[in-house]
Design an enzyme around this catalytic site. Structure first.
Site, PDB file in Angstrom:
ATOM      1  CB  THR A  88      47.189  50.040  34.255  1.00 45.20           C
ATOM      2  OG1 THR A  88      47.055  48.861  35.046  1.00 45.20           O
ATOM      3  CG2 THR A  88      48.606  50.148  33.750  1.00 45.20           C
ATOM      4  CG  ASP A 126      48.986  49.156  38.416  1.00 49.85           C
ATOM      5  OD1 ASP A 126      48.673  48.363  39.330  1.00 49.85           O
ATOM      6  OD2 ASP A 126      48.825  48.881  37.214  1.00 49.85           O
ATOM      7  CG  HIS A 170      46.262  42.083  34.320  1.00 52.65           C
ATOM      8  ND1 HIS A 170      44.961  41.681  34.207  1.00 52.65           N
ATOM      9  CD2 HIS A 170      46.282  43.411  34.052  1.00 52.65           C
ATOM     10  CE1 HIS A 170      44.211  42.728  33.889  1.00 52.65           C
ATOM     11  NE2 HIS A 170      44.993  43.787  33.785  1.00 52.65           N
TER      12      HIS A 170
HETATM   13  C1  GP9 Z   1      47.981  46.225  29.978  1.00 51.91           C
HETATM   14  C2  GP9 Z   1      47.995  46.762  31.338  1.00 51.91           C
HETATM   15  C3  GP9 Z   1      46.866  46.416  32.241  1.00 51.91           C
HETATM   16  O1  GP9 Z   1      48.785  46.823  29.043  1.00 51.91           O
HETATM   17  O2  GP9 Z   1      48.877  47.727  31.655  1.00 51.91           O
HETATM   18  O3  GP9 Z   1      46.042  47.468  32.564  1.00 51.91           O
HETATM   19  P1  GP9 Z   1      44.843  47.299  33.643  1.00 51.91           P
HETATM   20  O4  GP9 Z   1      43.864  46.306  33.058  1.00 51.91           O
HETATM   21  O5  GP9 Z   1      45.463  46.768  34.921  1.00 51.91           O
HETATM   22  O6  GP9 Z   1      44.285  48.671  33.817  1.00 51.91           O
END
Ligand code: GP9
Length: 413
Positions: free
Chosen positions: A80, A252, A193
């Protein structure tokens, strides 16, 4: 030396487009609302399951937006945070770790800093702990006026790791409403997520045979996020911001589901190597312009590093002197020879898809035709691109690792 030359040549490519393309400066002084969607891949867009649309709100939005269906994420280990860097600073991630955690004390030519030079306010919204991915520090470096992290939000829709995206978007818009315009708002969603298990009452899609699997949960999560995007668009409209803003969103990174069987079952076809690569890297880019103009599906290749140059182009802000890799995607004519480079040296352009071998041996690498995904026996069609991709990665690594942005500026002035 070399990095300077590389970036100034790339700056000249953007300057050329700025000069000849009628869309340069077409949306001068519009607000910019950029949304990064957690684990949101493009293979779900426009699909149905059991007759039900997986992304009905996005599908509806397409009628008045540009949809880039050959747009790719360029993230590496920083996931992300790499997507955030790519989209906001137009630089490649590092081969290991996250630039956010390793190099937050270096300088970048970011979207926020650039727009602030043109009188914009710049804020970032993400309803999670501000320290995650070192955001508190990195967002100072990237030049935001304010970072609205979890503590700025009322947790009135607890979901997954934190606040549900619906409430997150609503509360973010109510903050934006009070802000001086023009502004740049960057939002990062979270509800989709990994591992995607949302409570039963939030699962409103009948995923049939995928029920109870991670893939089924992923479809449910994406369907929820799509509904949240519907809420966001409505909120922006009622706040009077919709037709005063360039609104963009992109995914992302991939969803980390390692098994291809459910993808094939869902899409109803077998996937060859080239298909899989495209699906793994494919995330949506949707751009809505204040006047609903230029709606349609665009199939030229593009990637996350192109987001900031695209926005600057539409706003009429020259970027030739900025240390950025990307090129504008929203133009009358796509840039000839456009190449999207991935961290491992793979790349995609309008002719080929190149994948380096895991063992690093050039003779084991693969070169596919990008039109139909057939493996090219003669890999010379990829050779020039391989060298260019390597140069891009080296130039980016020098800038990030050795903090060269300040020196680039000193040289130009
Ligand atoms: C948490 C988020 C997740 O703040 O943006 O990040 P990731 O685990 O998908 O890299």
């Amino acid at each position: 030396g070399e990095a300077k030359q590389w970036f100034s040549a790339r700056g000249q490519v953007r300057a050329g487009l700025d000069k000849t393309d009628p869309l340069f400066g077409q949306y001068k002084e519009a607000n910019v609302i950029l949304l990064q969607l957690e684990a949101f891949q493009s293979f779900v867009i426009g699909q149905r399951i059991g007759g039900q649309e997986v992304t009905p709100n996005i599908n509806k939005l397409m009628a008045t937006s540009l949809y880039f269906d050959h747009f790719y994420h360029q993230t590496a280990q920083g996931r992300t945070s790499d997507a955030d860097l790519a989209a906001n600073a137009s630089l490649q991630p590092m081969p290991s770790g996250s630039v956010f955690t390793r190099f937050a004390d270096h300088s970048y030519d970011s979207m926020a800093l650039t727009l602030k030079d043109y009188g914009y306010m710049a804020n970032v919204f993400h309803a999670y702990d501000g320290g995650f991915w070192n955001r508190n520090i990195m967002y100072d470096t990237l030049g935001y006026d304010q970072f609205f992290s979890k503590k700025a939000f009322v947790i009135d829709e607890p979901l997954g790791w934190s606040l549900g995206d619906k409430s997150f978007f609503k509360q973010s818009v109510s903050i934006m409403k009070t802000q001086r315009q023009p502004f740049y708002s960057f939002m990062i969603s979270l509800s989709s997520h990994h591992p995607y298990t949302l409570p039963a009452k939030v699962q409103t899609l009948d995923v049939g045979k995928f029920k109870g699997t991670m893939f089924g949960d992923y479809l449910e999560a994406v369907h929820y996020v799509d509904a949240a995007i519907g809420v966001l668009v409505d909120e922006l409209k009622s706040a009077g911001l919709w037709n005063r803003s360039i609104f963009l969103f992109y995914g992302d990174h991939d969803n980390s589901i390692p098994d291809w069987q459910p993808f094939e079952d869902f899409l109803g076809r077998q996937l060859d190597e080239a298909d899989r690569f495209r699906i793994l890297k494919g995330v949506p880019l949707v751009v809505h312009l204040p006047d609903d103009a230029h709606a349609g599906t665009y199939s030229q290749a593009g990637g996350q590093l192109d987001v900031t140059p695209t926005v600057l182009h539409l706003l009429g802000i020259p970027s030739s002197g900025l240390t950025m890799i990307g090129t504008p995607l929203v133009t009358k004519q796509p840039l000839a020879g456009k190449r999207v480079v991935f961290r491992n040296g793979a790349f995609i352009d309008d002719r080929v898809i190149y994948m380096p071998a895991e063992d690093g041996l050039e003779e084991h690498s693969k070169c596919y035709a990008s039109t139909d995904g057939r493996l090219l026996a003669d890999s010379s069609a990829c050779a020039a691109g391989v060298a260019e991709a390597r140069k891009e990665l080296e130039a980016s690594d020098l800038v990030v690792g050795h903090d060269l942005v300040p020196a680039m500026h000193a040289k130009r002035e």
